[in-house]
Design a protein around this motif. Structure first.
Motif, PDB file in Angstrom:
ATOM      1  N   LEU A 300       4.067 -30.225 -14.105  1.00 52.06           N
ATOM      2  CA  LEU A 300       4.831 -31.570 -13.972  1.00 52.06           C
ATOM      3  C   LEU A 300       3.917 -32.398 -14.005  1.00 52.06           C
ATOM      4  O   LEU A 300       2.671 -32.550 -13.578  1.00 52.06           O
ATOM      5  CB  LEU A 300       5.361 -31.524 -12.390  1.00 52.06           C
ATOM      6  N   VAL A 301       4.077 -33.522 -14.990  1.00 50.19           N
ATOM      7  CA  VAL A 301       3.252 -34.620 -15.226  1.00 50.19           C
ATOM      8  C   VAL A 301       4.082 -35.978 -15.232  1.00 50.19           C
ATOM      9  O   VAL A 301       5.152 -36.005 -15.057  1.00 50.19           O
ATOM     10  CB  VAL A 301       2.660 -34.432 -16.675  1.00 50.19           C
ATOM     11  N   PHE A 302       3.327 -36.834 -15.129  1.00 44.60           N
ATOM     12  CA  PHE A 302       3.906 -38.341 -15.232  1.00 44.60           C
ATOM     13  C   PHE A 302       3.356 -39.170 -16.191  1.00 44.60           C
ATOM     14  O   PHE A 302       2.089 -39.192 -16.324  1.00 44.60           O
ATOM     15  CB  PHE A 302       3.819 -38.923 -13.642  1.00 44.60           C
ATOM     16  N   THR A 303       4.310 -40.055 -17.051  1.00 45.22           N
ATOM     17  CA  THR A 303       3.928 -40.760 -18.156  1.00 45.22           C
ATOM     18  C   THR A 303       4.279 -42.171 -17.889  1.00 45.22           C
ATOM     19  O   THR A 303       5.440 -41.962 -17.680  1.00 45.22           O
ATOM     20  CB  THR A 303       4.370 -39.817 -19.538  1.00 45.22           C
ATOM     21  N   PRO A 304       3.379 -43.108 -18.282  1.00 45.71           N
ATOM     22  CA  PRO A 304       3.975 -44.472 -17.881  1.00 45.71           C
ATOM     23  C   PRO A 304       5.164 -44.570 -19.214  1.00 45.71           C
ATOM     24  O   PRO A 304       5.147 -43.932 -20.076  1.00 45.71           O
ATOM     25  CB  PRO A 304       2.886 -45.246 -18.864  1.00 45.71           C
ATOM     26  N   ILE A 305       6.311 -45.070 -18.342  1.00 52.91           N
ATOM     27  CA  ILE A 305       7.633 -45.398 -19.370  1.00 52.91           C
ATOM     28  C   ILE A 305       7.263 -46.014 -20.408  1.00 52.91           C
ATOM     29  O   ILE A 305       7.729 -45.606 -21.544  1.00 52.91           O
ATOM     30  CB  ILE A 305       8.357 -46.101 -18.253  1.00 52.91           C
ATOM     31  N   GLU A 306       6.350 -47.000 -20.512  1.00 56.92           N
ATOM     32  CA  GLU A 306       6.066 -47.538 -21.815  1.00 56.92           C
ATOM     33  C   GLU A 306       5.623 -46.593 -22.935  1.00 56.92           C
ATOM     34  O   GLU A 306       6.138 -46.900 -23.968  1.00 56.92           O
ATOM     35  CB  GLU A 306       5.025 -48.790 -21.754  1.00 56.92           C
ATOM     36  N   ASP A 307       4.815 -45.939 -22.598  1.00 59.13           N
ATOM     37  CA  ASP A 307       4.298 -44.836 -23.563  1.00 59.13           C
ATOM     38  C   ASP A 307       5.763 -43.540 -23.872  1.00 59.13           C
ATOM     39  O   ASP A 307       5.885 -43.428 -24.997  1.00 59.13           O
ATOM     40  CB  ASP A 307       3.221 -43.696 -22.683  1.00 59.13           C
ATOM     41  N   ALA A 308       6.530 -43.595 -23.055  1.00 57.77           N
ATOM     42  CA  ALA A 308       7.629 -42.534 -23.400  1.00 57.77           C
ATOM     43  C   ALA A 308       8.539 -43.289 -24.179  1.00 57.77           C
ATOM     44  O   ALA A 308       9.053 -42.500 -24.967  1.00 57.77           O
ATOM     45  CB  ALA A 308       8.391 -42.150 -21.936  1.00 57.77           C
ATOM     46  N   ILE A 309       8.539 -44.658 -24.244  1.00 61.26           N
ATOM     47  CA  ILE A 309       9.352 -45.039 -25.122  1.00 61.26           C
ATOM     48  C   ILE A 309       8.843 -45.540 -26.585  1.00 61.26           C
ATOM     49  O   ILE A 309       9.529 -45.304 -27.458  1.00 61.26           O
ATOM     50  CB  ILE A 309       9.748 -46.893 -24.362  1.00 61.26           C
ATOM     51  N   LYS A 310       7.505 -45.961 -26.391  1.00 66.09           N
ATOM     52  CA  LYS A 310       6.972 -46.247 -27.699  1.00 66.09           C
ATOM     53  C   LYS A 310       6.542 -45.325 -28.512  1.00 66.09           C
ATOM     54  O   LYS A 310       6.360 -45.254 -29.701  1.00 66.09           O
ATOM     55  CB  LYS A 310       5.536 -47.294 -27.436  1.00 66.09           C
ATOM     56  N   LYS A 311       6.020 -44.003 -27.823  1.00 64.46           N
ATOM     57  CA  LYS A 311       5.607 -42.959 -28.754  1.00 64.46           C
ATOM     58  C   LYS A 311       6.581 -42.133 -28.916  1.00 64.46           C
ATOM     59  O   LYS A 311       7.762 -42.149 -28.213  1.00 64.46           O
ATOM     60  CB  LYS A 311       4.225 -42.290 -27.784  1.00 64.46           C
ATOM     61  N   SER A 312       6.467 -41.056 -29.742  1.00 67.37           N
ATOM     62  CA  SER A 312       7.593 -40.078 -29.877  1.00 67.37           C
ATOM     63  C   SER A 312       7.010 -38.563 -30.150  1.00 67.37           C
ATOM     64  O   SER A 312       6.037 -38.373 -30.626  1.00 67.37           O
ATOM     65  CB  SER A 312       8.439 -40.576 -31.169  1.00 67.37           C
ATOM     66  N   ASN A 313       7.756 -37.745 -29.698  1.00 69.08           N
ATOM     67  CA  ASN A 313       7.339 -36.248 -29.995  1.00 69.08           C
ATOM     68  C   ASN A 313       7.460 -36.176 -31.626  1.00 69.08           C
ATOM     69  O   ASN A 313       8.399 -36.437 -32.245  1.00 69.08           O
ATOM     70  CB  ASN A 313       8.322 -35.134 -29.344  1.00 69.08           C
ATOM     71  N   GLU A 314       6.334 -35.256 -32.150  1.00 66.17           N
ATOM     72  CA  GLU A 314       6.571 -35.120 -33.429  1.00 66.17           C
ATOM     73  C   GLU A 314       6.891 -33.589 -33.877  1.00 66.17           C
ATOM     74  O   GLU A 314       6.906 -32.781 -33.117  1.00 66.17           O
ATOM     75  CB  GLU A 314       4.973 -35.190 -34.082  1.00 66.17           C
ATOM     76  N   ILE A 315       7.519 -33.816 -35.012  1.00 67.01           N
ATOM     77  CA  ILE A 315       8.029 -32.508 -35.458  1.00 67.01           C
ATOM     78  C   ILE A 315       6.943 -31.703 -35.826  1.00 67.01           C
ATOM     79  O   ILE A 315       5.889 -31.909 -36.429  1.00 67.01           O
ATOM     80  CB  ILE A 315       8.806 -32.608 -37.001  1.00 67.01           C
ATOM     81  N   ASP A 316       7.039 -30.439 -35.456  1.00 65.93           N
ATOM     82  CA  ASP A 316       5.968 -29.346 -35.798  1.00 65.93           C
ATOM     83  C   ASP A 316       6.138 -28.840 -37.356  1.00 65.93           C
ATOM     84  O   ASP A 316       6.900 -28.070 -37.577  1.00 65.93           O
ATOM     85  CB  ASP A 316       6.097 -27.949 -34.853  1.00 65.93           C
ATOM     86  N   SER A 317       4.848 -29.450 -37.913  1.00 68.04           N
ATOM     87  CA  SER A 317       4.831 -29.058 -39.553  1.00 68.04           C
ATOM     88  C   SER A 317       4.813 -27.823 -39.771  1.00 68.04           C
ATOM     89  O   SER A 317       5.424 -27.089 -40.713  1.00 68.04           O
ATOM     90  CB  SER A 317       3.735 -29.929 -40.043  1.00 68.04           C
ATOM     91  N   GLU A 318       4.155 -26.802 -38.816  1.00 70.95           N
ATOM     92  CA  GLU A 318       4.295 -25.607 -39.294  1.00 70.95           C
ATOM     93  C   GLU A 318       5.670 -24.925 -39.188  1.00 70.95           C
ATOM     94  O   GLU A 318       5.972 -24.053 -39.850  1.00 70.95           O
ATOM     95  CB  GLU A 318       3.468 -24.686 -38.128  1.00 70.95           C
ATOM     96  N   LEU A 319       6.373 -25.192 -38.148  1.00 69.63           N
ATOM     97  CA  LEU A 319       8.098 -24.749 -38.000  1.00 69.63           C
ATOM     98  C   LEU A 319       8.663 -25.106 -39.318  1.00 69.63           C
ATOM     99  O   LEU A 319       9.459 -24.157 -39.724  1.00 69.63           O
ATOM    100  CB  LEU A 319       8.458 -25.558 -36.913  1.00 69.63           C
ATOM    101  N   VAL A 320       8.307 -26.287 -39.840  1.00 75.91           N
ATOM    102  CA  VAL A 320       9.024 -26.530 -40.915  1.00 75.91           C
ATOM    103  C   VAL A 320       8.598 -25.639 -42.347  1.00 75.91           C
ATOM    104  O   VAL A 320       9.402 -25.400 -42.914  1.00 75.91           O
ATOM    105  CB  VAL A 320       8.667 -28.060 -41.387  1.00 75.91           C
ATOM    106  N   LYS A 321       7.438 -25.361 -42.257  1.00 75.62           N
ATOM    107  CA  LYS A 321       6.826 -24.299 -43.274  1.00 75.62           C
ATOM    108  C   LYS A 321       7.456 -22.782 -42.985  1.00 75.62           C
ATOM    109  O   LYS A 321       7.739 -22.189 -44.133  1.00 75.62           O
ATOM    110  CB  LYS A 321       5.328 -24.197 -43.207  1.00 75.62           C
TER     111      LYS A 321
END
Length: 328
Positions: A300-321
């Motif tokens: 369990l972790v807590f992330t500032p809401i501002e970061d949750a909104i502004k940043k994004s999860n990135e697609i795993d490039s290895e999964l694409v490959k």
């Protein structure tokens, strides 16, 4: 744990519904009760908050909902809450009811509203990520994603039966307006020959090359999974262009649509929602505010809401490959 300064919590669901939201509501209500904190359910998101459309919830109020899709509190998008006047009305309702903290379950739009509300009026808020797209930063998975993924996979499996029986090419569109997590993972899981997602720069020529290559390897039917937010062209346009290039192909389009939002949540989503609902109440008791509860590396972790909104999860490039290699 020291005695909480939070005495009354309001819980709401906002934006698009996702399977597991009810499990999260249940966890918030029962955790609050365990720690002798009053809990109010707010109907229809921020619209209900402005109207004071609330009901007191106890352990029995949330029985038999852990396995239900959707949200018992209903969900709505509110334009009025985006205005200072609307938020002031919401604050006045909080004062009237004695609500001093909010648990908001939803995605980017929900969190944006919560952040501004917290900053303007000092109401403590903790976000719980509930969206099938899995595109919220600060958590490995969002509530509803696993269920939606399995729904998409099962649907594509059924479509493959028809594709194989008739030597057809199917373009299958899955949800994901801004993120390709559902498309990539469901495509990989169902053996799609190509997966088109917003994060990847796709070209029509590369798609055509994929068809030529698969024909040479003897494939007589094909599945192409397309995220709804694919930038190259709409799914119907992609199918039309492919038909023009390969007139001999028997092509069909299937849009899975909102069926991906519904249904009973998977085990993974029920457990995730339970952990995050519990975590949100614990976070409030510890004095945290303007943060989102998430699970990273099973913690369990807590992330500032501002970061949750502004940043994004990135697609795993290895999964694409991996998807490209295994589609041979």
């Amino acid at each position: 744990m020291t005695e909480s300064q939070v005495k009354k919590i309001g819980v709401l669901t906002s934006g698009g519904d996702s399977p597991g939201m009810n499990a999260a509501i249940r966890a918030v209500v029962r955790t609050a009760h365990y720690y002798q904190i009053e809990c109010f359910g707010i109907r229809e998101g921020y619209a209900g908050l402005m109207e004071g459309n609330c009901l007191k919830l106890g352990p029995r109020s949330v029985k038999h909902i852990i396995n239900q899709g959707g949200t018992i509190l209903k969900s709505a998008r509110s334009l009025e809450f985006k205005t200072p006047e609307g938020r002031k009305r919401a604050y006045e309702q909080c004062q009237k009811l004695g609500i001093d903290a909010l648990v908001v379950i939803g995605g980017d739009g929900t969190f944006t509203g919560a952040k501004i509300f917290c900053e303007e009026f000092g109401i403590k808020v903790i976000g719980v990520p509930g969206t099938i797209d899995n595109d919220i930063f600060g958590t490995d998975f969002t509530i509803g994603y696993d269920t939606a993924l399995n729904t998409a996979m099962q649907a594509i499996d059924k479509i493959r039966d028809t594709a194989t029986s008739h030597n057809r090419v199917f373009f299958v569109e899955v949800m994901g307006r801004d993120a390709g997590f559902i498309a990539l993972n469901s495509g990989l899981a169902t053996g799609a020959i190509d997966i088109l997602i917003p994060e990847k720069k796709d070209s029509i020529d590369e798609l055509f090359e994929t068809f030529i290559r698969t024909e040479k390897t003897g494939k007589s039917s094909s599945i192409i999974v397309v995220a709804e937010g694919e930038k190259l062209a709409s799914t119907y346009e992609l199918a039309q262009k492919t038909k023009e290039k390969f007139p001999e192909f028997d092509i069909r389009v299937s849009i899975l649509g909102h069926m991906q939002r519904g249904g009973a949540p998977s085990c993974a989503d029920r457990v995730l929602a339970s952990r995050l609902g519990y975590g949100a109440v614990i976070g409030l008791m510890e004095g945290k505010t303007n943060v989102m509860a998430g699970i990273q590396s099973n913690q369990l972790v807590f992330t500032p809401i501002e970061d949750a909104i502004k940043k994004s999860n990135e697609i795993d490039s290895e999964l694409v490959k991996i998807a490209e290699i295994l589609a041979i």
